[in-house]
Scaffold this active site. Structure first.
Site, PDB file in Angstrom:
ATOM      1  N   ASP A  75      -1.970  -8.093   2.865  1.00  0.00           N
ATOM      2  CA  ASP A  75      -2.017  -7.290   1.582  1.00  0.00           C
ATOM      3  C   ASP A  75      -1.358  -8.475   0.739  1.00  0.00           C
ATOM      4  O   ASP A  75      -0.985  -9.584   0.882  1.00  0.00           O
ATOM      5  CB  ASP A  75      -1.639  -6.256   1.517  1.00  0.00           C
ATOM      6  CG  ASP A  75      -0.075  -6.056   1.763  1.00  0.00           C
ATOM      7  OD1 ASP A  75       0.710  -7.221   1.726  1.00  0.00           O
ATOM      8  OD2 ASP A  75       0.743  -4.925   2.151  1.00  0.00           O
ATOM      9  N   ARG A 124      -5.138  -2.255   5.976  1.00  0.00           N
ATOM     10  CA  ARG A 124      -4.912  -3.655   5.794  1.00  0.00           C
ATOM     11  C   ARG A 124      -5.800  -4.546   7.097  1.00  0.00           C
ATOM     12  O   ARG A 124      -6.135  -5.724   6.690  1.00  0.00           O
ATOM     13  CB  ARG A 124      -3.430  -3.900   5.980  1.00  0.00           C
ATOM     14  CG  ARG A 124      -2.706  -3.558   4.525  1.00  0.00           C
ATOM     15  CD  ARG A 124      -1.278  -3.714   4.676  1.00  0.00           C
ATOM     16  NE  ARG A 124      -0.425  -2.945   5.522  1.00  0.00           N
ATOM     17  CZ  ARG A 124       0.662  -3.461   6.450  1.00  0.00           C
ATOM     18  NH1 ARG A 124       1.181  -4.689   6.074  1.00  0.00           N
ATOM     19  NH2 ARG A 124       1.355  -2.508   6.940  1.00  0.00           N
ATOM     20  N   TYR A 165      -9.605   6.845   2.143  1.00  0.00           N
ATOM     21  CA  TYR A 165      -9.044   5.819   1.319  1.00  0.00           C
ATOM     22  C   TYR A 165      -9.978   5.174   0.405  1.00  0.00           C
ATOM     23  O   TYR A 165     -11.223   4.910   0.797  1.00  0.00           O
ATOM     24  CB  TYR A 165      -8.326   4.805   1.970  1.00  0.00           C
ATOM     25  CG  TYR A 165      -7.179   5.092   2.758  1.00  0.00           C
ATOM     26  CD1 TYR A 165      -5.948   5.269   2.348  1.00  0.00           C
ATOM     27  CD2 TYR A 165      -7.438   5.404   4.286  1.00  0.00           C
ATOM     28  CE1 TYR A 165      -4.840   5.957   3.215  1.00  0.00           C
ATOM     29  CE2 TYR A 165      -6.197   6.086   5.138  1.00  0.00           C
ATOM     30  CZ  TYR A 165      -5.214   6.241   4.566  1.00  0.00           C
ATOM     31  OH  TYR A 165      -4.143   6.586   5.358  1.00  0.00           O
ATOM     32  N   ASP A 212       2.329   3.761   2.165  1.00  0.00           N
ATOM     33  CA  ASP A 212       3.082   2.586   1.857  1.00  0.00           C
ATOM     34  C   ASP A 212       3.499   2.545   0.428  1.00  0.00           C
ATOM     35  O   ASP A 212       2.900   3.260  -0.539  1.00  0.00           O
ATOM     36  CB  ASP A 212       2.468   1.219   1.957  1.00  0.00           C
ATOM     37  CG  ASP A 212       2.357   1.003   3.575  1.00  0.00           C
ATOM     38  OD1 ASP A 212       3.136   1.574   4.119  1.00  0.00           O
ATOM     39  OD2 ASP A 212       1.489   0.049   3.787  1.00  0.00           O
TER      40      ASP A 212
END
Length: 302
Positions: free
Chosen positions: A91, A182, A77, A49
């Site tokens: 988010d 998310r 991540y 993203d």
């Protein structure tokens, strides 16, 4: 650029591992690479993203044919999660929909993390690129339409608390391709009863490549101007370095590139990468158990 030079450029095959900065789409990075290398065939192996940073793997030339295999690789991540509020996008880009008091201990938080390790069902965020009846979910959500997405199976190999500073916490997430961090943040907040959303995301590993392999975008741009970017090109074979490997002699290379099978050992794995003695990727090979032979599936040399 002359036709001869362009032909040489288009024969280049390999991998660029880029540390994508926040604010760029994955497609933006691919376009920068195409312009800088003058190679038209280029593609990334897993969308990151615009609000996320970190490892973005870009395949060049014939190596783009590895995309379906590299894209399916595991990802890692570093996620910054804020407890105490839900948002409509899961988010910090979204609108806050609920707020809660945060009465969670570090021990309770770590115990909740353990509940998400393994194969789990996960519903993608309403604001995602998942398609519903041919339309992207985020387009529907932005128009105020109700978005109902089906759950999907993903695998979380490990979740580890790195920093406990509520309402913000930092978590290491090691997961299968297709996992929405998310959604993990949202579901974690729901389980703890305090709400949560993602406020920062950095991909630290994609398949075999980590931040140690990644080139800062600014450094790569400077190398395009100086025509020294080749020093950062990783051989295509390295994109699948965790695969079973068959080293092929000259005779076997000739057979494989012409589509012929070669002998395989009994109980070989389903797939292998066939490389030359110099380490150059020749083909992806598929095991044929009935004949104990390797069948060329995708050939990268001619």
């Amino acid at each position: 650029m002359s036709n001869a030079n362009q032909e040489i450029r288009n024969s280049i095959s390999g991998v660029l591992v880029i540390d994508k900065p926040i604010g760029y789409t994955s497609h933006d990075i691919v376009q920068i690479v195409r312009r800088g290398t003058h190679i038209r065939r280029a593609g990334h192996t897993g969308t990151l993203d615009p609000r996320a940073s970190g490892v973005l793997v870009v395949l060049l030339g014939p190596a783009v044919r590895l995309s379906e295999y590299v894209s399916a690789s595991k990802k890692r991540y570093q996620a910054v999660i804020q407890l105490g509020a839900n948002t409509d996008t899961y988010d910090s880009e979204g609108v806050i929909t609920d707020t809660f008091d945060v009465n969670v201990t570090e021990e309770e938080f770590e115990a909740a993390l353990d509940n998400f390790v393994g194969e789990i069902e996960q519903v993608p965020p309403p604001y995602s690129a998942v398609k519903v009846r041919g339309r992207k979910a985020y387009d529907m959500a932005r128009k105020g339409e109700t978005v109902e997405l089906d759950p999907r199976n993903v695998t979380v190999f490990n979740m580890e608390l790195l920093e406990w500073a509520p309402p913000e916490v930092v978590v290491d997430v090691y997961c299968s391709s297709g996992t929405y961090v998310r959604s993990l943040a949202y579901d974690l907040g729901a389980q703890l009863g305090c709400g949560a959303h993602l406020v920062g995301l950095r991909r630290t590993k994609s398949g075999q490549f980590t931040l140690r392999n990644a080139i800062p975008l600014q450094t790569l741009r400077e190398s395009f101007e100086q025509n020294t970017w080749y020093q950062y090109l990783i051989p295509a074979a390295e994109a699948l370095s965790d695969w079973y490997t068959m080293e092929l002699d000259e005779e076997q290379v000739d057979l494989v590139i012409h589509g012929h099978r070669i002998p395989a050992a009994e109980d070989s794995p389903e797939m292998a990468r066939g490389i030359t003695l110099q380490g150059e990727l020749v083909a992806l090979l598929q095991f044929q158990p009935e004949d104990n032979e390797w069948q060329p599936k995708k050939v990268f040399m001619s």
